[in-house]
Design an enzyme around this catalytic site. Structure first.
Site, PDB file in Angstrom:
ATOM      1  N   CYS A 127      -1.764  -5.026  -5.589  1.00 35.47           N
ATOM      2  CA  CYS A 127      -2.236  -6.288  -5.032  1.00 35.47           C
ATOM      3  C   CYS A 127      -1.091  -7.307  -4.934  1.00 35.47           C
ATOM      4  O   CYS A 127      -0.215  -7.358  -5.805  1.00 35.47           O
ATOM      5  CB  CYS A 127      -3.318  -6.890  -5.910  1.00 35.47           C
ATOM      6  SG  CYS A 127      -4.802  -5.894  -6.104  1.00 35.47           S
ATOM      7  N   GLU A 187       0.834  -1.204   0.000  1.00 39.42           N
ATOM      8  CA  GLU A 187       0.000   0.000   0.000  1.00 39.42           C
ATOM      9  C   GLU A 187       0.867   1.251   0.000  1.00 39.42           C
ATOM     10  O   GLU A 187       2.077   1.198   0.250  1.00 39.42           O
ATOM     11  CB  GLU A 187      -0.925  -0.008   1.230  1.00 39.42           C
ATOM     12  CG  GLU A 187      -1.956  -1.115   1.162  1.00 39.42           C
ATOM     13  CD  GLU A 187      -2.915  -1.114   2.331  1.00 39.42           C
ATOM     14  OE1 GLU A 187      -4.010  -1.663   2.165  1.00 39.42           O
ATOM     15  OE2 GLU A 187      -2.576  -0.584   3.405  1.00 39.42           O
ATOM     16  N   GLU A 210      -1.256 -10.473  -5.483  1.00 39.43           N
ATOM     17  CA  GLU A 210      -1.270 -11.444  -6.580  1.00 39.43           C
ATOM     18  C   GLU A 210      -0.658 -10.868  -7.856  1.00 39.43           C
ATOM     19  O   GLU A 210      -0.033 -11.567  -8.633  1.00 39.43           O
ATOM     20  CB  GLU A 210      -2.690 -11.975  -6.838  1.00 39.43           C
ATOM     21  CG  GLU A 210      -3.738 -10.929  -7.164  1.00 39.43           C
ATOM     22  CD  GLU A 210      -4.449 -10.356  -5.938  1.00 39.43           C
ATOM     23  OE1 GLU A 210      -3.815 -10.200  -4.882  1.00 39.43           O
ATOM     24  OE2 GLU A 210      -5.653 -10.045  -6.062  1.00 39.43           O
TER      25      GLU A 210
HETATM   26 ZN   LIG Z   1      -5.820  -7.561  -7.478  1.00 35.53          ZN
END
Ligand SMILES: [Zn+2]
Length: 150
Positions: A66, A57, A68
């Site tokens: 993210c 973040e 992933e």
């Molecule tokens: Zn994502």
């Protein structure tokens, strides 16, 4: 050999469990100081090599990434052909948290429709799903990638 999207056999089942363990472990390194929603991810490739990713973040929220997608981008960087993508996160609405639509689209781009997606909660409860059951009617590449992008 072709297989049903999301189907796993033999070594593929080992890849799934490897990806789950790595995603759970990666979660501890998540940089989630604004949301507190720690996420970790892992890709295990067709050849057994792997990459990890964590949520990163930023105070400027649009700059966040993210877990992933970090794992998928790292797979591209390291020329790992993804077979399994596992994501470890707290549940959302009582349900296992699967990758967001943007990350599924990236997975489709770099791994194709056979990429197996696994969601795992911090207790290790998990569920897998074929990518296209999570991202129906997604735009798809017209030709498979057969080597390094370029
Ligand atoms: Zn994502």
């Amino acid at each position: 050999m072709s297989r049903e999207p999301g189907a796993l056999t033999g070594n593929e089942d080992e890849r799934l469990h490897q990806a789950i363990a790595m995603a759970v472990e990666a979660r501890a390194s998540a940089y989630a100081r604004y949301s507190g929603f720690a996420m970790g991810a892992a890709v295990v490739g067709i050849d057994g090599r792997s990459t990890r990713g964590v949520l990163v973040e930023n105070v400027s929220l649009g700059l966040s990434m993210c877990a992933e997608r970090v794992a998928l981008f790292t797979a591209v960087t390291e020329a790992v052909a993804p077979a399994v993508l596992a994501v470890c996160a707290p549940r959302t609405g009582g349900q296992l948290t699967f990758p967001c639509g943007a990350c599924l689209q990236v997975g489709l781009e770099v791994a194709g429709a056979e990429l197996v997606i696994v969601a795992v909660d911090p207790d290790g409860v998990h569920e897998r799903a074929p990518l296209l059951t999570l991202l129906t009617r997604a735009p798809k590449r017209h030709t498979p990638i057969t080597g390094p992008a370029g």
